[in-house]
Design an enzyme around this catalytic site. Structure first.
Site, short mmCIF file in Angstrom:
data_model
loop_
_atom_site.label_atom_id
_atom_site.label_comp_id
_atom_site.label_asym_id
_atom_site.label_seq_id
_atom_site.Cartn_x
_atom_site.Cartn_y
_atom_site.Cartn_z
CE LYS A 175 -117.01 66.93 82.97
NZ LYS A 175 -115.72 66.26 83.19
CE LYS B 237 -117.06 66.17 79.02
NZ LYS B 237 -115.92 65.73 79.76
C1 PBG Z 1 -113.47 63.76 83.69
C2 PBG Z 1 -114.07 63.67 82.34
C3 PBG Z 1 -115.24 63.01 81.97
C4 PBG Z 1 -115.38 63.18 80.59
C5 PBG Z 1 -114.29 63.91 80.15
N1 PBG Z 1 -113.49 64.22 81.25
C6 PBG Z 1 -116.16 62.18 82.78
C7 PBG Z 1 -117.06 62.82 83.74
O1 PBG Z 1 -117.00 64.02 83.99
O2 PBG Z 1 -117.86 62.07 84.34
C8 PBG Z 1 -116.50 62.63 79.78
C9 PBG Z 1 -116.30 62.59 78.31
C10 PBG Z 1 -117.31 61.77 77.61
O3 PBG Z 1 -118.30 61.30 78.20
O4 PBG Z 1 -117.11 61.56 76.40
N2 PBG Z 1 -112.09 63.45 83.64
#
Ligand code: PBG
Length: 326
Positions: A197, A249
């Site tokens: 991520k 991601k």
């Molecule tokens: C953190 C989380 C995020 C997203 C999913 N889980 C935000 C981040 O990491 O800043 C982002 C998902 C998206 O942008 O669609 N709980």
């Protein structure tokens, strides 16, 4: 020779020919719908930067889940927005807190017809908006955060989640959560590791979606966009810690990472087409600059082609509906 030895165009001559010879195709069961529920709402609340996506009430969330079942969607990933936040994200542990209650409500609605997944992360619950708790210097404290994730995971499994999605990028989170689930007797609760991520500008609209309080960024825990090799390390660690699925991601700017992970992972691979990826296409389509349906379909197909077995996308139900028509 007076003719080309090979004419790839032969396989493109008719829609039926193209359909039969397609190397990849989309199917509803591999789509996962991310959904937001906000405590205290009486009406669904539109998210301005994500046209078509809302913060749900309990009722509208149950309807969205039932519709997803109807359309053959594979799963739903739940995010909760609590009314009260504090430095340690305590509301995440309350069995009647917004997310845990939503898990129970959705399970009551769909039973086992949809894989019910939930976000194990503190950013929605903390008043500073970070994915973990802070030490005296304001640095996100890895191991103190893990203790809370473990309790959160058990609370979500108690509420009935089939699969948990730890998204905070703390080192060791998969192992700690797996151990806590085993100790609590939740041996069949699966874990999808947000393994690779990245710290991404494309999460922008998600901040509005969860009313995030974050100032600054997540670069001390999420990955650097410059890094490719490191994604393999993250996936290897999560596999060793017991991840049932691994995720990459964002998706669209990270298709090389997805292809790398797909080539080495021994468990199924998911990719998350995130908020900013959604909003870009919606915005361009709203301006008449691109064909909305064609662009959505192509974007998700590209993610599959790169190696995803499953795709989290805010278009999951709409796409599944299109797939039913065709
Ligand atoms: C953190 C989380 C995020 C997203 C999913 N889980 C935000 C981040 O990491 O800043 C982002 C998902 C998206 O942008 O669609 N709980």
């Amino acid at each position: 020779m007076s003719f080309p030895t090979h004419r790839p165009r032969r396989l493109r001559t008719t829609p039926a020919m193209r359909r039969m010879t397609a190397e990849h195709r989309l199917a509803a069961p591999e789509l996962i719908l991310p959904a937001f529920i906000r405590e205290g709402l009486t009406e669904p609340n539109p998210i301005a930067s994500m046209p078509g996506v809302v913060q749900h009430t309990t009722d509208s969330l149950k309807r969205a889940a039932a519709e997803a079942v109807e359309l053959g969607v594979g799963g739903i990933m739940l995010f909760g927005i609590p009314a009260e936040r504090d430095a340690r994200g305590t509301a995440s542990l309350d069995p009647d807190g917004v997310l845990n209650k939503a898990i129970r409500d959705v399970r009551a609605e769909v039973g086992d017809e949809l894989v019910v997944m939930s976000d194990v992360c503190l950013d929605e619950f903390t008043d500073h908006g970070h994915c973990g708790v802070l030490d005296a210097d304001g640095y996100v404290d890895n191991d103190a955060t893990l203790e809370i994730y473990a309790a959160m995971a058990v609370a979500q499994a108690d509420a009935g989640a089939h699969m948990l999605g730890p998204s905070g990028m703390m080192d060791g989170q998969i192992g700690v959560i797996r151990q806590a689930l085993e100790d609590a007797g939740h041996t069949n609760t699966a874990v999808v590791a947000y393994a690779a991520k990245y710290a991404s500008a494309f999460y922008g609209p998600f901040r509005e979606a969860v009313d995030s309080q974050l100032k600054g960024d997540r670069r001390t825990y999420q990955m650097d966009a410059a890094n490719r090799r490191e994604a393999i390390l993250e996936v290897e660690l999560d596999l060793a810690e017991g991840a049932d699925l691994v995720m990459v991601k964002p998706a669209m700017s990270y298709l090389d990472i997805l292809a790398d992970v797909a080539a080495m992972s021994t468990v199924p691979v998911a990719a998350y087409q995130i908020s900013g990826e959604y909003s870009m296409i919606e915005a361009a389509a709203a301006n008449g600059w691109i064909d909305r349906r064609a662009a959505i379909t192509e974007s998700v197909l590209g993610i599959k082609r790169a190696g995803a077995n499953m795709v989290l996308t805010y278009w999951a139900s709409e796409l599944a509906g299109w797939l039913k028509e065709s």
